[in-house]
Write a protein that holds these residues in place. Structure first.
Motif: not given
Lengths: 198, 198, 198, 198
Positions: B33-37, D105, D112-113
């Protein structure tokens, strides 16, 4: 003559770290079974073609899982062990676990590159796993003063043979070298025959 | 007639490796479950839009966690087992664990690609998990010589039914196929009904 | 004066989470030993050259595995502990585990970049591991009211010395700094000598 | 009135999967603390600058590790539990573990954000962890028929308060929102005060 008390650790703790490392190494193998990032198939055919390209890694994954299962079973079998583990016993187990943690790397190399050094790294890793397992058996036998029934001698000899065979096949046909490890499933048969004829 | 002692391993060790593999497989799911790098949103709207695109993977993750929880509970329920495990028992459990380690891969495929082969791989993986779990029950019943109360027969039949249903839905509407698995939460109801009417 | 019952937790649970964190940290190290993506060697020579470039990471991996094995053994040795753990005891162990989980990161940094801050981060992480391990020993000694035989004092002093030595070497020759940690394998010898002369 | 035997599972197994999931989740956090691929600093200054850019993720990692440690301690504290777990008890624990596996997650997103939705996802995840932990306590109290001393009511209330506070701060100053969680370390003080005044 008497060993100092701190030379011993509870066997239960050694079993716990062994089970943890094996469980994680087994589960980690699948991380290497991955489709390329950014791959975005629009038809079933494209997806099946991409999955087919994973076949070599998948075979390496099956073989590696089965090898880990074999080594774990041999460790779990040996029940005549003392409740406390000597320093030498703990270190041979930890050295064995080092080669367990290395196996996912060797599997990637062997699964991806069908070249002689890849096959040899994988074979070498398995031979070192077998040797450290044999060392553990020898240390237990020294510590307890008697020969273990479930020593794994037959299985580990067979495993080393299959690794050497795989490495030999690897020189001529690297893409078939992994199949040599299925020989280990003759293990129970060989042991039964060894028991029957002894 | 008598089995040799090394044919048995302590059930506690088999439980430990089972719990370890399930725990890691459950935790490993989230890695997918990961957001794009390199994704660097400057507004809340952008971040929410990126999170919304993870919805399919998130549903696959919830379903997969629940399936693993169901299988783990079935394994942990069966308490009438002997303290020592036979070789056949250990191998059916290890084979079951192999398909547990494979499930995170099947989940990625089913979560990312809404195509028939993806849905079928996921369904096939779950059916193999159910079959190896049933095989374990059969081996225990053979080893102990009596039928288990908590055999999981109802749950595993329901699971195989839901997997076949999901695979059938997958042919026509791949993006709805994962929802078929929520059928398994009718399991406790079905079992209570089965007990009530028996 | 009497502590409330909930201030204590079962030592078995603390051992379980300790063994789990150590097992995963040990196995996770190998993930950092990876060949570049898209690398596709066609000859054995190319593959061997790529593997040779991993040598620094491989040495960092061996050193880190051995350090984790040393710390785990010290924790597993201490057997005179009470069956229940006080809050202070639990928190020093959890703090120790925090630095265990940080070690794979420090290892990557130290293995990849042969620069002073990299060597110092790794050394600092090991010193914090040693200090939290010593804190655990002190808390146990306070809780039980007597000095532990297997306190790990010699080993931890040696470890801190080796880390300081590595950090000093790092200023002048960062690429040799990791070798200072092999000094810890003099540990058993030093302890035997300390016992013999005491 | 009598529950069927298969509705219960051994508490030891539930503890084992709990410890496994927590141990893995704790160790997995560090994987997110990574320097960019292809980053190749030639001076110490460059490396230190790159490490400084990880500061936000590092704070999120410390907070998350401490939150997991708090939740794990609360689970390990509760010792008045029966040896067998009911189905409801097992499912609340498994639901709790689901939110444990989700936390790495949420940590990545929050680290990060620095945007409102990121802070809210993290806060929401912690609140769901607290609510499932409270649900477990309630189920145990229903199953055993008496109120638990070490119920974690004070700690979980404080945790939910800190999460709501963090989410409120997040609206105005997202880069300071994580610090609200350090409030939880007032937990032992609050509990002692609650006991002293009760």
């Amino acid at each position: 003559m008497m060993k100092e008390p701190d030379e011993f650790i509870a066997k239960g703790r050694l079993d716990a770290i062994t089970d943890g490392v094996f469980a994680f190494a087994m589960t980690l193998l699948v991380v290497n079974l991955d489709l390329p990032e950014g791959f975005n198939p629009t038809t079933s055919g494209e997806l099946l073609a991409a999955l087919a390209r994973l076949a070599d890694t998948f075979i390496a994954y099956i073989v590696t899982f089965l090898m880990l299962a074999l080594f774990w079973l041999e460790r779990a079998h040996t029940k005549e062990e003392p409740e406390t583990a000597s320093g030498a016993y703990a270190w041979t187990v930890l050295l064995h676990l080092f080669f367990v943690t290395l196996l996912p790397f060797s599997m990637i190399v062997a699964g991806r590159y069908e070249l002689v050094p890849a096959i040899w790294i994988y074979g070498g890793n398995l031979i070192l796993l077998a040797l450290t397992a044999i060392a553990t058996t020898l240390v237990i036998e020294r510590d307890t003063g008697h020969r273990l029934v479930a020593s794994g001698r037959v299985e580990f000899s067979l495993l080393i043979t299959s690794a050497l065979l795989s490495m030999a096949i690897g020189v001529f046909a690297p893409d078939s070298a992994m199949y040599a490890y299925f020989l280990n499933f003759a293990g129970p048969l060989v042991r039964r025959w060894a028991i029957a004829t002894s």
